[in-house]
Design an enzyme around this catalytic site. Sequence first.
Site, PDB file in Angstrom:
ATOM      1  N   CYS A 102       0.791  -1.238   0.000  1.00 45.49           N
ATOM      2  CA  CYS A 102       0.000   0.000   0.000  1.00 45.49           C
ATOM      3  C   CYS A 102       0.827   1.294   0.000  1.00 45.49           C
ATOM      4  O   CYS A 102       0.580   2.175  -0.829  1.00 45.49           O
ATOM      5  CB  CYS A 102      -0.980   0.032   1.168  1.00 45.49           C
ATOM      6  N   ARG A 155       6.090 -11.683   5.341  1.00 45.43           N
ATOM      7  CA  ARG A 155       5.434 -11.604   6.643  1.00 45.43           C
ATOM      8  C   ARG A 155       5.896 -12.759   7.516  1.00 45.43           C
ATOM      9  O   ARG A 155       6.029 -13.881   7.032  1.00 45.43           O
ATOM     10  CB  ARG A 155       3.907 -11.669   6.474  1.00 45.43           C
ATOM     11  N   GLN A 199       1.286 -10.882  -3.767  1.00 43.24           N
ATOM     12  CA  GLN A 199      -0.138 -10.536  -3.743  1.00 43.24           C
ATOM     13  C   GLN A 199      -0.556  -9.989  -5.096  1.00 43.24           C
ATOM     14  O   GLN A 199       0.203  -9.249  -5.719  1.00 43.24           O
ATOM     15  CB  GLN A 199      -0.380  -9.412  -2.733  1.00 43.24           C
ATOM     16  N   ASP A 228      -2.307  -7.407  -5.908  1.00 45.63           N
ATOM     17  CA  ASP A 228      -2.783  -6.290  -5.112  1.00 45.63           C
ATOM     18  C   ASP A 228      -3.254  -5.145  -6.002  1.00 45.63           C
ATOM     19  O   ASP A 228      -2.752  -4.980  -7.109  1.00 45.63           O
ATOM     20  CB  ASP A 228      -1.600  -5.810  -4.265  1.00 45.63           C
ATOM     21  N   HIS A 234      -4.861  -0.851  -5.532  1.00 49.63           N
ATOM     22  CA  HIS A 234      -5.385   0.241  -4.706  1.00 49.63           C
ATOM     23  C   HIS A 234      -6.110   1.213  -5.601  1.00 49.63           C
ATOM     24  O   HIS A 234      -5.589   1.604  -6.642  1.00 49.63           O
ATOM     25  CB  HIS A 234      -4.251   0.922  -3.948  1.00 49.63           C
ATOM     26  N   LYS A 294     -14.724  -4.492   5.248  1.00 47.65           N
ATOM     27  CA  LYS A 294     -14.262  -5.248   4.079  1.00 47.65           C
ATOM     28  C   LYS A 294     -15.255  -6.339   3.675  1.00 47.65           C
ATOM     29  O   LYS A 294     -16.105  -6.746   4.463  1.00 47.65           O
ATOM     30  CB  LYS A 294     -12.899  -5.886   4.367  1.00 47.65           C
ATOM     31  N   HIS A 347      -8.483  -1.071  -0.996  1.00 47.86           N
ATOM     32  CA  HIS A 347      -7.481  -2.112  -1.253  1.00 47.86           C
ATOM     33  C   HIS A 347      -8.242  -3.340  -1.744  1.00 47.86           C
ATOM     34  O   HIS A 347      -9.303  -3.639  -1.215  1.00 47.86           O
ATOM     35  CB  HIS A 347      -6.760  -2.586   0.012  1.00 47.86           C
TER      36      HIS A 347
HETATM   37 ZN    ZN Z   1      -3.253  -2.236   0.491  1.00 46.83          ZN
END
Ligand code: ZN
Length: 551
Positions: free
Chosen positions: A249, A278, A296, A298, A300, A380, A426
Amino acid sequence: MFPAAKPAIGPAIDDGFYYDFDMDSPFTPEDLTAIEKKMSEIIKKNNPFVRKNIPKKDAIDLFKKMGEDYKVELISEIADEEMSIYEEGGFVDLCRGPHVFSTGAIKAFKLLSIAGAYWRGNEKNKMLQRIYGTAYDSKEKLKEHLDFLEEVKKRDHRKLGKELDLFSVSEDIGPGLILWHPNGAIIRKTIEDFWRDEHYKADYKLLYSPHIAKLNLWQKSGHLDFYRENMYSPMEIEGVDYELKPMNCPFHISVYKSSLRSYREFPVRYAELGTVYRYERSGVLHGLLRVRGFTQDDAHIFCREDQMEDEILNILDFTLFILKTFGFDSYDVYLSTRPEKYVGTQENWEKATNALRQALEKKGLSYQVDPGEGVFYGPKIDIKIKDSLNRYWQCSTIQVDFNNPERFDINFRGSDGKDHRPIMIHRALMGSLERFFGVLIEHYAGIFPLWLAPVQIGIITIAERHSDYALGIARSLKAEGLRVETNLENEKIGHKIREATIRKVPYLVIIGDKEIAEGKLTVRKRSGENIGPFTVEEFTGVIKSEIKNKK
Ligand code: ZN
């Protein structure tokens, strides 16, 4: 049977139960058989289970007297003033219940496996001995479950990953870090190409970002406060602390902030196949499903408040389309609302939760509400996909974020000429590529559809004199972008077919005298069915249309 064993914890789990015992030596498979025999005797006696509620103090005294230190530790941490215990044939156990009324109600059971397990899952604690088992109210249901477990074992992605040479984890590299072998890597590349193409079509812009960033960045983003236990220790570069990234992010926010944004370019959609790191305890690492480094899918999205609902609708459509391409068309949808610890105003939470809810309702998706399960920065939607064995896997997530736009002070110039805060969303569709690949392997049982198969066409020859012709066919198929492998070895044809079948190659072209004389190909499908005869052009057409349709 094991007087020295100290019972620790023994809960019911989704499809059975386990019980951990502190023992000097591990249980053996012979022990399980003996325990099962004893269990059958107890069931036959139809002993009642008697529940008693006793004051906490008495419960502690009772288990102390019995030398059951683990129970004493558990009781002392429960806030209730009263504990429930269950007695059966002289055996007393701490249990919240409920229980069946008597042992005779257990019509079918099986002890399944043994494993070592740290007390409370913490590797600093003592290793206990765990027995897994299951029980049903009929023999038929037990058999159904055991058959299912057999199928799960056959499809285990770690086993298939080895057999099909897809990936590995090496002690030299480190636990939870995945090595993608050529067969796995070509599948990943195919998935990534598809993913990128579809994101361009859906008006996303693709980004790349580094794997480390200054520790300060994670202070600013709030990760150091809310997420530290999942992050690795910082490393120092020229006197400044840097940190492996646990999330993408802040990088996307930096790109957003690199120039002045206007409402005219909204919504801004940034997507990245971003690799994050992680910390996971070594005890919970599991093949591709729980790892320490993963990529990911991912994205945004920065938009105005009035665009939020449409964006969420877009994302839902997009998610379901991507999932469907991989054969997932059943799912459970969850809407997670405001947790106890949160940032942002109640009003904003309300607005965002409503936008998520309305999008789900407009799509006609049934969902369950998970009260208080939202992230600290916003509500979410989570989507759990159902695989071919009817198991659910959490993959997709769509999260509204009020935290980062504030923390990073991001703005856009509105039509009124003033600066406004954008809404940030996200989202990840597949979640982690590693985990999604693990799910895919088990979902397909390693029998990947043609478009994903590492080798799409195998060409095998009956005799050595057919080699040149076979190589010619292979060249023309490869020139069409197909993944082809030839086997010209001097081996029996039956052996070559078997070898390709084990590797689950979708199409096999067998070249012999007849094929060369007629200039036509007979093609054997993975199922054993023969199709054709085709000219090379016809066959290429069949294959390419199947790939185009992602079959
Ligand atoms: Zn994010």
